[in-house]
Design a protein around this motif. Structure first.
Motif, mmCIF file in Angstrom:
data_model
loop_
_atom_site.group_PDB
_atom_site.id
_atom_site.type_symbol
_atom_site.label_atom_id
_atom_site.label_comp_id
_atom_site.label_asym_id
_atom_site.label_seq_id
_atom_site.Cartn_x
_atom_site.Cartn_y
_atom_site.Cartn_z
ATOM 1 N N MET A 1 0.821 -1.189 0.000
ATOM 2 C CA MET A 1 0.000 0.000 0.000
ATOM 3 C C MET A 1 0.868 1.257 0.000
ATOM 4 O O MET A 1 0.520 2.241 -0.626
ATOM 5 N N LYS A 2 2.005 1.196 0.713
ATOM 6 C CA LYS A 2 2.862 2.380 0.768
ATOM 7 C C LYS A 2 3.444 2.708 -0.606
ATOM 8 O O LYS A 2 3.660 3.880 -0.922
ATOM 9 N N HIS A 3 3.655 1.699 -1.418
ATOM 10 C CA HIS A 3 4.191 1.930 -2.748
ATOM 11 C C HIS A 3 3.138 2.588 -3.646
ATOM 12 O O HIS A 3 3.461 3.457 -4.452
ATOM 13 N N ILE A 4 1.893 2.192 -3.488
ATOM 14 C CA ILE A 4 0.806 2.805 -4.250
ATOM 15 C C ILE A 4 0.635 4.260 -3.808
ATOM 16 O O ILE A 4 0.463 5.153 -4.642
ATOM 17 N N ALA A 5 0.713 4.505 -2.511
ATOM 18 C CA ALA A 5 0.595 5.870 -2.001
ATOM 19 C C ALA A 5 1.725 6.744 -2.545
ATOM 20 O O ALA A 5 1.493 7.905 -2.928
ATOM 21 N N ALA A 6 2.929 6.201 -2.610
ATOM 22 C CA ALA A 6 4.056 6.954 -3.152
ATOM 23 C C ALA A 6 3.842 7.237 -4.637
ATOM 24 O O ALA A 6 4.178 8.325 -5.125
ATOM 25 N N TYR A 7 3.284 6.287 -5.366
ATOM 26 C CA TYR A 7 2.971 6.484 -6.790
ATOM 27 C C TYR A 7 1.975 7.635 -6.943
ATOM 28 O O TYR A 7 2.160 8.525 -7.776
ATOM 29 N N PRO A 18 5.396 8.008 -13.129
ATOM 30 C CA PRO A 18 6.513 7.726 -12.223
ATOM 31 C C PRO A 18 7.103 6.339 -12.458
ATOM 32 O O PRO A 18 6.388 5.402 -12.794
ATOM 33 N N ASP A 19 8.414 6.245 -12.277
ATOM 34 C CA ASP A 19 9.074 4.947 -12.368
ATOM 35 C C ASP A 19 9.392 4.446 -10.953
ATOM 36 O O ASP A 19 9.092 5.116 -9.960
ATOM 37 N N ALA A 20 9.967 3.256 -10.875
ATOM 38 C CA ALA A 20 10.260 2.648 -9.578
ATOM 39 C C ALA A 20 11.216 3.510 -8.770
ATOM 40 O O ALA A 20 11.080 3.615 -7.547
ATOM 41 N N ALA A 21 12.169 4.164 -9.440
ATOM 42 C CA ALA A 21 13.124 5.017 -8.727
ATOM 43 C C ALA A 21 12.410 6.188 -8.050
ATOM 44 O O ALA A 21 12.751 6.554 -6.915
ATOM 45 N N ALA A 22 11.422 6.767 -8.723
ATOM 46 C CA ALA A 22 10.664 7.883 -8.142
ATOM 47 C C ALA A 22 9.883 7.425 -6.919
ATOM 48 O O ALA A 22 9.829 8.123 -5.901
ATOM 49 N N ILE A 23 9.285 6.256 -7.012
ATOM 50 C CA ILE A 23 8.522 5.715 -5.885
ATOM 51 C C ILE A 23 9.448 5.457 -4.695
ATOM 52 O O ILE A 23 9.154 5.845 -3.557
ATOM 53 N N ASN A 24 10.576 4.824 -4.958
ATOM 54 C CA ASN A 24 11.518 4.521 -3.886
ATOM 55 C C ASN A 24 12.099 5.786 -3.266
ATOM 56 O O ASN A 24 12.335 5.835 -2.056
ATOM 57 N N ILE A 26 10.546 8.683 -2.954
ATOM 58 C CA ILE A 26 9.506 9.244 -2.083
ATOM 59 C C ILE A 26 9.457 8.476 -0.769
ATOM 60 O O ILE A 26 9.381 9.072 0.312
ATOM 61 N N LEU A 27 9.507 7.155 -0.846
ATOM 62 C CA LEU A 27 9.482 6.352 0.375
ATOM 63 C C LEU A 27 10.695 6.649 1.248
ATOM 64 O O LEU A 27 10.577 6.766 2.479
ATOM 65 N N GLU A 28 11.851 6.764 0.628
ATOM 66 C CA GLU A 28 13.080 7.053 1.366
ATOM 67 C C GLU A 28 12.987 8.417 2.053
ATOM 68 O O GLU A 28 13.396 8.570 3.201
ATOM 69 N N GLU A 40 8.390 -1.765 -8.640
ATOM 70 C CA GLU A 40 8.343 -2.211 -10.028
ATOM 71 C C GLU A 40 6.989 -2.820 -10.368
ATOM 72 O O GLU A 40 6.452 -2.615 -11.455
ATOM 73 N N ALA A 41 6.418 -3.553 -9.424
ATOM 74 C CA ALA A 41 5.106 -4.170 -9.644
ATOM 75 C C ALA A 41 4.015 -3.106 -9.790
ATOM 76 O O ALA A 41 3.116 -3.238 -10.633
ATOM 77 N N VAL A 42 4.095 -2.061 -8.981
ATOM 78 C CA VAL A 42 3.112 -0.977 -9.081
ATOM 79 C C VAL A 42 3.234 -0.280 -10.431
ATOM 80 O O VAL A 42 2.229 -0.030 -11.100
ATOM 81 N N VAL A 43 4.465 0.019 -10.828
ATOM 82 C CA VAL A 43 4.683 0.686 -12.115
ATOM 83 C C VAL A 43 4.166 -0.181 -13.256
ATOM 84 O O VAL A 43 3.493 0.307 -14.170
#
Length: 99
Positions: A1-7, A18-24, A26-28, A40-43
């Protein structure tokens, strides 16, 4: 869920794809550890889709879910016991104490 929220945050911030790097990233920035492969799965799942369309489709699906009716109220609390502990005595200040 946190990955979807970051997306979603990335899209709201102006990144329409957004790509996986952008999501990561934001989480960081939020101090949250990204789980390997989740971004990657969300993207992949949202690739080529408009977030507005995805949210509209999800809202339409939720509207069809039956979540049941009201139901009765909960059971009442336990009856008060008389021997548990003595009640604390209130200390009242009287006019005589002030003199």
């Amino acid at each position: 869920m946190k990955h979807i929220a970051a997306y979603v945050l990335a899209v709201m911030g102006g990144n329409d794809n957004p790509d996986a790097a952008a999501i990561n990233k934001i989480l960081e920035a939020a101090g949250v550890a990204a789980e390997e492969g989740k971004a990657e799965a969300v993207v992949k799942a949202l690739s080529g889709k408009s977030l507005d369309e995805v949210l509209a489709d999800g809202t339409a699906k939720i509207a069809t879910v039956s979540i049941g009716g009201g139901g009765g109220g909960g059971a009442g609390g336990a009856a008060a016991g008389g021997d548990d502990a003595p009640a604390a005595k209130e200390e009242c200040e009287s006019d005589e104490d002030e003199k």
